[in-house]
Design a protein around this motif. Structure first.
Motif, PDB file in Angstrom:
ATOM      1  N   ARG A 251      46.609  54.920 108.069  1.00 19.79           N
ATOM      2  CA  ARG A 251      46.055  53.574 108.053  1.00 19.79           C
ATOM      3  C   ARG A 251      44.899  53.493 107.049  1.00 19.79           C
ATOM      4  N   PRO A 252      44.441  52.279 106.724  1.00 21.74           N
ATOM      5  CA  PRO A 252      43.386  52.119 105.712  1.00 21.74           C
ATOM      6  C   PRO A 252      42.136  52.956 105.991  1.00 21.74           C
ATOM      7  N   ASN A 253      41.763  53.046 107.274  1.00 21.92           N
ATOM      8  CA  ASN A 253      40.624  53.883 107.664  1.00 21.92           C
ATOM      9  C   ASN A 253      41.122  54.989 108.599  1.00 21.92           C
ATOM     10  N   PRO A 254      41.630  56.082 108.019  1.00 21.58           N
ATOM     11  CA  PRO A 254      42.197  57.143 108.849  1.00 21.58           C
ATOM     12  C   PRO A 254      41.162  57.760 109.783  1.00 21.58           C
ATOM     13  N   THR A 255      41.633  58.184 110.935  1.00 21.33           N
ATOM     14  CA  THR A 255      40.748  58.763 111.942  1.00 21.33           C
ATOM     15  C   THR A 255      40.166  60.093 111.460  1.00 21.33           C
ATOM     16  N   PRO A 256      38.845  60.260 111.463  1.00 18.69           N
ATOM     17  CA  PRO A 256      38.261  61.572 111.140  1.00 18.69           C
ATOM     18  C   PRO A 256      38.778  62.627 112.111  1.00 18.69           C
ATOM     19  N   PHE A 257      39.293  63.723 111.560  1.00 24.09           N
ATOM     20  CA  PHE A 257      39.968  64.723 112.387  1.00 24.09           C
ATOM     21  C   PHE A 257      39.508  66.107 111.944  1.00 24.09           C
ATOM     22  N   GLU A 258      38.893  66.842 112.872  1.00 21.28           N
ATOM     23  CA  GLU A 258      38.427  68.191 112.584  1.00 21.28           C
ATOM     24  C   GLU A 258      39.167  69.168 113.491  1.00 21.28           C
ATOM     25  N   ALA A 259      39.831  70.148 112.885  1.00 22.85           N
ATOM     26  CA  ALA A 259      40.614  71.117 113.652  1.00 22.85           C
ATOM     27  C   ALA A 259      40.057  72.518 113.466  1.00 22.85           C
ATOM     28  N   PHE A 260      39.800  73.197 114.586  1.00 24.00           N
ATOM     29  CA  PHE A 260      39.396  74.593 114.579  1.00 24.00           C
ATOM     30  C   PHE A 260      40.608  75.405 115.051  1.00 24.00           C
ATOM     31  N   ILE A 261      41.147  76.232 114.179  1.00 22.91           N
ATOM     32  CA  ILE A 261      42.394  76.941 114.475  1.00 22.91           C
ATOM     33  C   ILE A 261      42.145  78.441 114.439  1.00 22.91           C
ATOM     34  N   HIS A 262      42.473  79.113 115.531  1.00 25.13           N
ATOM     35  CA  HIS A 262      42.275  80.561 115.577  1.00 25.13           C
ATOM     36  C   HIS A 262      43.311  81.263 114.709  1.00 25.13           C
ATOM     37  N   GLU A 263      42.921  82.396 114.151  1.00 20.44           N
ATOM     38  CA  GLU A 263      43.833  83.180 113.314  1.00 20.44           C
ATOM     39  C   GLU A 263      45.111  83.528 114.058  1.00 20.44           C
ATOM     40  N   ALA A 264      45.015  83.720 115.374  1.00 24.31           N
ATOM     41  CA  ALA A 264      46.202  84.044 116.178  1.00 24.31           C
ATOM     42  C   ALA A 264      47.261  82.961 116.041  1.00 24.31           C
ATOM     43  N   ALA A 265      46.827  81.692 116.000  1.00 21.70           N
ATOM     44  CA  ALA A 265      47.766  80.571 115.885  1.00 21.70           C
ATOM     45  C   ALA A 265      48.479  80.595 114.542  1.00 21.70           C
ATOM     46  N   LEU A 266      47.826  81.128 113.526  1.00 23.82           N
ATOM     47  CA  LEU A 266      48.413  81.174 112.184  1.00 23.82           C
ATOM     48  C   LEU A 266      49.411  82.312 112.029  1.00 23.82           C
ATOM     49  N   ARG A 267      49.280  83.318 112.878  1.00 22.12           N
ATOM     50  CA  ARG A 267      50.148  84.497 112.771  1.00 22.12           C
ATOM     51  C   ARG A 267      51.234  84.553 113.846  1.00 22.12           C
ATOM     52  N   MET A 268      51.080  83.759 114.896  1.00 23.15           N
ATOM     53  CA  MET A 268      52.042  83.776 115.994  1.00 23.15           C
ATOM     54  C   MET A 268      53.410  83.325 115.493  1.00 23.15           C
ATOM     55  N   ARG A 269      54.459  84.095 115.765  1.00 26.32           N
ATOM     56  CA  ARG A 269      55.806  83.818 115.254  1.00 26.32           C
ATOM     57  C   ARG A 269      56.627  83.047 116.282  1.00 26.32           C
ATOM     58  N   TYR A 270      56.696  81.734 116.105  1.00 23.14           N
ATOM     59  CA  TYR A 270      57.562  80.912 116.935  1.00 23.14           C
ATOM     60  C   TYR A 270      58.888  80.640 116.223  1.00 23.14           C
ATOM     61  N   CYS A 271      58.986  81.070 114.970  1.00 22.03           N
ATOM     62  CA  CYS A 271      60.156  80.800 114.149  1.00 22.03           C
ATOM     63  C   CYS A 271      60.235  81.866 113.063  1.00 22.03           C
ATOM     64  N   ASP A 272      61.214  81.750 112.180  1.00 27.99           N
ATOM     65  CA  ASP A 272      61.401  82.775 111.148  1.00 27.99           C
ATOM     66  C   ASP A 272      60.281  82.709 110.111  1.00 27.99           C
ATOM     67  N   ALA A 273      60.206  83.752 109.279  1.00 25.85           N
ATOM     68  CA  ALA A 273      59.124  83.890 108.315  1.00 25.85           C
ATOM     69  C   ALA A 273      59.082  82.731 107.318  1.00 25.85           C
ATOM     70  N   ALA A 274      60.239  82.281 106.855  1.00 17.59           N
ATOM     71  CA  ALA A 274      60.287  81.201 105.867  1.00 17.59           C
ATOM     72  C   ALA A 274      59.717  79.915 106.453  1.00 17.59           C
ATOM     73  N   THR A 275      60.045  79.620 107.718  1.00 14.85           N
ATOM     74  CA  THR A 275      59.527  78.422 108.372  1.00 14.85           C
ATOM     75  C   THR A 275      58.028  78.525 108.582  1.00 14.85           C
ATOM     76  N   MET A 276      57.561  79.740 108.944  1.00 12.20           N
ATOM     77  CA  MET A 276      56.124  79.944 109.127  1.00 12.20           C
ATOM     78  C   MET A 276      55.377  79.756 107.812  1.00 12.20           C
ATOM     79  N   ARG A 277      55.955  80.279 106.737  1.00 14.30           N
ATOM     80  CA  ARG A 277      55.317  80.144 105.430  1.00 14.30           C
ATOM     81  C   ARG A 277      55.238  78.667 105.023  1.00 14.30           C
ATOM     82  N   GLU A 278      56.328  77.943 105.250  1.00 16.64           N
ATOM     83  CA  GLU A 278      56.348  76.511 104.970  1.00 16.64           C
ATOM     84  C   GLU A 278      55.290  75.793 105.786  1.00 16.64           C
ATOM     85  N   GLN A 279      55.149  76.183 107.071  1.00 13.79           N
ATOM     86  CA  GLN A 279      54.170  75.550 107.952  1.00 13.79           C
ATOM     87  C   GLN A 279      52.751  75.788 107.450  1.00 13.79           C
TER      88      GLN A 279
END
Length: 269
Positions: free
Chosen positions: A149-177
């Motif tokens: 929207r014209p004034n997008p909602t300010p959004f701050e995300a704190f993401i743990h490294e574990a969430a970035l490495r956790m494998r819920y799908c194959d490597a290619a999908t994770m890399r894309e994500q």
């Protein structure tokens, strides 16, 4: 809004039947209003507040605005299809003046790719029908409307490294994500910060969404879990989660360093 009206009624020492009699209805009417099943006009909000002898004009004005602005939202397309919790989160995000999230185990929903979301949903509830999975993925993608929207909602995300490495799908999908997450970090209103494994966390930290409102008294916390969600709005609870967010912010990487960190993990996939 219904929850705040209930608080005002309870502070006035009034039961539901008495409040309903003031409106010329049955006790169930107040119950439906306070649970959000029935809509209520801004005029009626002000009448109830006056009947409850409420004196916080900022709160009353904010509640009246909520009543006046309430309309059919995009999430209503899923009413009767997805459980109410999904719709509640969507509405909360849509009307929030700002959003801050902590995610310990997966990428925040607003920044998930379709393939990642599909893998994550299937890993959580393995016996879901294919149509149900597709509907949940579609709903998750539409939550990005807060950025379009014209004034997008300010959004701050704190993401743990574990969430970035956790494998819920194959490597290619994770890399894309992860690459998409770096792209989202460049959006106008988005800030993404990583909590590395080597940073010490004080106490027990879980995934949470903090939605800011027009006034702090109307802020809401949504507690995230694999199978359900809950909402908190009492002032002591809000204070505790504000302090938690400040604590997490103090140990997180800065936005630029976080993007480089995420990109390095993507290259390792």
């Amino acid at each position: 809004m219904g929850a705040e009206l209930r608080k005002l009624r309870e502070r006035a020492g009034m039961n539901g039947a008495t409040a309903a009699a003031f409106l010329g209805g049955e006790r169930a009417q107040i119950s439906h209003i306070e649970s959000g099943r029935y809509g209520v006009s801004d005029e009626r909000v002000r009448r109830l507040a006056a009947h409850y002898a409420a004196t916080d004009r900022h709160l009353i004005d904010a509640l009246a605005r909520m009543a006046e602005e309430r309309s059919k939202g995009w999430w209503d397309d899923y009413r009767g299809i997805l459980s109410p919790g999904f719709l509640d989160v969507s509405e909360l995000e849509f009307y929030a003046t700002y959003i801050r999230v902590i995610q310990m185990l997966h990428v925040p929903g607003q920044f998930q790719t379709e393939a990642y979301a599909r893998g994550l949903i299937r890993s959580g509830v393995s016996d879901l029908a294919a149509s149900e999975v597709s509907t949940r993925v579609e709903h998750r993608m539409r939550r990005r409307i807060v950025f379009d929207r014209p004034n997008p909602t300010p959004f701050e995300a704190f993401i743990h490294e574990a969430a970035l490495r956790m494998r819920y799908c194959d490597a290619a999908t994770m890399r894309e994500q992860l690459e998409f997450l770096c792209e989202a970090a460049e959006w106008k209103s988005v800030t993404i910060r990583v909590i590395p494994f080597d940073r010490q966390i004080t106490g027990s930290v879980h995934s949470v969404l903090y939605a800011g409102a027009d006034i702090p008294a109307l802020d809401t916390v949504q507690i995230d879990s694999a199978f359900d969600s809950g909402f908190l709005d009492a002032e002591p609870q809000l204070t505790r989660y504000r302090e938690l967010l400040e604590s997490i912010e103090s140990i997180s990487l800065g936005p630029e360093e976080s993007s480089k960190f995420i990109h390095r993990i993507a290259q390792e996939m």
